[in-house]
Write a protein that holds these residues in place. Structure first.
Motif, PDB file in Angstrom:
ATOM      1  N   PHE A 165       8.390   8.457 -22.416  1.00  0.00           N
ATOM      2  CA  PHE A 165       8.152   8.100 -21.028  1.00  0.00           C
ATOM      3  C   PHE A 165       6.878   8.773 -20.535  1.00  0.00           C
ATOM      4  O   PHE A 165       6.487   9.833 -21.018  1.00  0.00           O
ATOM      5  CB  PHE A 165       9.348   8.427 -20.133  1.00  0.00           C
ATOM      6  N   SER A 166       6.248   8.122 -19.566  1.00  0.00           N
ATOM      7  CA  SER A 166       4.865   8.474 -19.216  1.00  0.00           C
ATOM      8  C   SER A 166       4.749   9.537 -18.130  1.00  0.00           C
ATOM      9  O   SER A 166       3.639  10.002 -17.850  1.00  0.00           O
ATOM     10  CB  SER A 166       4.126   7.218 -18.751  1.00  0.00           C
ATOM     11  N   ASP A 167       5.860   9.919 -17.522  1.00  0.00           N
ATOM     12  CA  ASP A 167       5.794  10.887 -16.435  1.00  0.00           C
ATOM     13  C   ASP A 167       7.043  11.764 -16.499  1.00  0.00           C
ATOM     14  O   ASP A 167       7.991  11.464 -17.234  1.00  0.00           O
ATOM     15  CB  ASP A 167       5.711  10.156 -15.098  1.00  0.00           C
ATOM     16  N   SER A 168       7.044  12.827 -15.742  1.00  0.00           N
ATOM     17  CA  SER A 168       8.223  13.696 -15.724  1.00  0.00           C
ATOM     18  C   SER A 168       9.395  12.944 -15.103  1.00  0.00           C
ATOM     19  O   SER A 168       9.216  12.111 -14.208  1.00  0.00           O
ATOM     20  CB  SER A 168       7.929  14.972 -14.941  1.00  0.00           C
ATOM     21  N   VAL A 169      10.590  13.222 -15.609  1.00  0.00           N
ATOM     22  CA  VAL A 169      11.788  12.529 -15.127  1.00  0.00           C
ATOM     23  C   VAL A 169      12.853  13.552 -14.762  1.00  0.00           C
ATOM     24  O   VAL A 169      12.880  14.661 -15.300  1.00  0.00           O
ATOM     25  CB  VAL A 169      12.347  11.538 -16.177  1.00  0.00           C
ATOM     26  N   ILE A 224       6.241   4.612 -13.679  1.00  0.00           N
ATOM     27  CA  ILE A 224       6.540   5.225 -14.967  1.00  0.00           C
ATOM     28  C   ILE A 224       6.726   4.146 -16.031  1.00  0.00           C
ATOM     29  O   ILE A 224       7.275   3.084 -15.769  1.00  0.00           O
ATOM     30  CB  ILE A 224       7.789   6.124 -14.842  1.00  0.00           C
ATOM     31  N   GLN A 225       6.222   4.427 -17.227  1.00  0.00           N
ATOM     32  CA  GLN A 225       6.350   3.520 -18.358  1.00  0.00           C
ATOM     33  C   GLN A 225       7.350   4.108 -19.351  1.00  0.00           C
ATOM     34  O   GLN A 225       7.351   5.325 -19.594  1.00  0.00           O
ATOM     35  CB  GLN A 225       5.007   3.322 -19.061  1.00  0.00           C
ATOM     36  N   VAL A 226       8.182   3.239 -19.929  1.00  0.00           N
ATOM     37  CA  VAL A 226       9.187   3.670 -20.897  1.00  0.00           C
ATOM     38  C   VAL A 226       9.001   2.849 -22.159  1.00  0.00           C
ATOM     39  O   VAL A 226       9.038   1.613 -22.105  1.00  0.00           O
ATOM     40  CB  VAL A 226      10.616   3.477 -20.352  1.00  0.00           C
ATOM     41  N   ARG A 265       8.207  14.751 -22.777  1.00  0.00           N
ATOM     42  CA  ARG A 265       8.390  13.373 -22.323  1.00  0.00           C
ATOM     43  C   ARG A 265       8.934  12.448 -23.409  1.00  0.00           C
ATOM     44  O   ARG A 265       8.384  11.346 -23.649  1.00  0.00           O
ATOM     45  CB  ARG A 265       7.088  12.816 -21.730  1.00  0.00           C
ATOM     46  N   SER A 294      12.331   8.938 -12.038  1.00  0.00           N
ATOM     47  CA  SER A 294      11.373  10.018 -11.789  1.00  0.00           C
ATOM     48  C   SER A 294      11.362  10.369 -10.311  1.00  0.00           C
ATOM     49  O   SER A 294      10.589   9.810  -9.540  1.00  0.00           O
ATOM     50  CB  SER A 294       9.976   9.581 -12.246  1.00  0.00           C
TER      51      SER A 294
END
Lengths: 108, 114
Positions: free
Chosen positions: A25-29, A2-4, A68, A91
């Protein structure tokens, strides 16, 4: 992984001004926290906010997990608000990933 | 304890020496993390313990770094044969949850390798 990303990277405010800090953020958390690193290097918990809205005095935060991003609002800023604000996300696991931070300086 | 306690707060050592950094988590917290923070950067994950089990050490940079938590409470991060590039703030965090939850950080140990 994941990228923040946090924005803006740097912010200078006059005392009393309001500001909004953003964390993408690049994905679900399923976990998200905001921290304040003060000039003495301490990492202070501001909000644990995987979704929804919370308020604590002059600070509030909103996380829109489906889109996101998370926002941290600082109202009526004070010189003691200076420092670095970090967003950290997790995540589905125990591992938190930190953004690079927003460096805030509040001028008297 | 009331908060996460780390010691020493500051450590200056010469290249090649071993150092041990200690973390005493919040009482009852089952999860313990070590992070490293270089100047101007965000903290980076080093390792994670669930009780006494080291479940993830993927962030440890090389085999000079090791960590233990033998009784599921206090943890020690050891760096052998220190190098200048090891200079950083080392942060410990704990959580009451197994698997993330809200993290609480200690004040950190600032390591300087000369």
């Amino acid at each position: 992984g994941i990228q923040v990303e946090q924005s803006p990277p740097d912010l200078i405010l006059q005392e009393g001004a309001n500001s909004t800090l953003r964390c993408n953020f690049s994905d679900s958390v399923n976990n998200l926290q905001w921290f304040h690193q003060n000039p003495w290097g301490q990492l202070i918990n501001l909000f644990y906010i995987p979704s929804g809205t919370k308020q604590n005095g002059r600070l509030s935060a909103t996380t829109v997990a489906t889109e996101r991003y998370s926002l941290l609002y600082i109202s009526s800023s004070q010189t003691t608000d200076s420092g670095v604000y970090f967003c950290a996300v997790s995540s589905g696991t125990y591992k938190y990933i930190f953004g690079t931070g927003t460096r805030l300086k509040v001028l008297a | 304890g009331a908060g996460v306690s780390q010691s020493p707060r500051y450590k200056v050592t010469k290249r090649g020496q071993d150092v041990a950094l200690r973390c005493d988590p919040i009482s009852g917290h089952v999860s313990l993390y070590w992070y490293r923070q270089a100047l101007g950067q965000g903290p980076e994950f080093l390792t994670y313990f669930n009780y006494e089990a080291q479940q993830d050490k993927s962030g440890l940079p090389n085999d000079r770094f090791s960590a233990e938590r033998p009784e599921g409470s206090i943890s020690t991060l050891t760096i052998q044969r220190t190098e200048q590039r090891d200079s950083a703030m080392y942060r410990c965090a704990s959580s009451s949850a197994t698997g993330a939850g809200e993290l609480f950080f200690g004040e950190g140990s600032r390591l300087t390798v000369l």
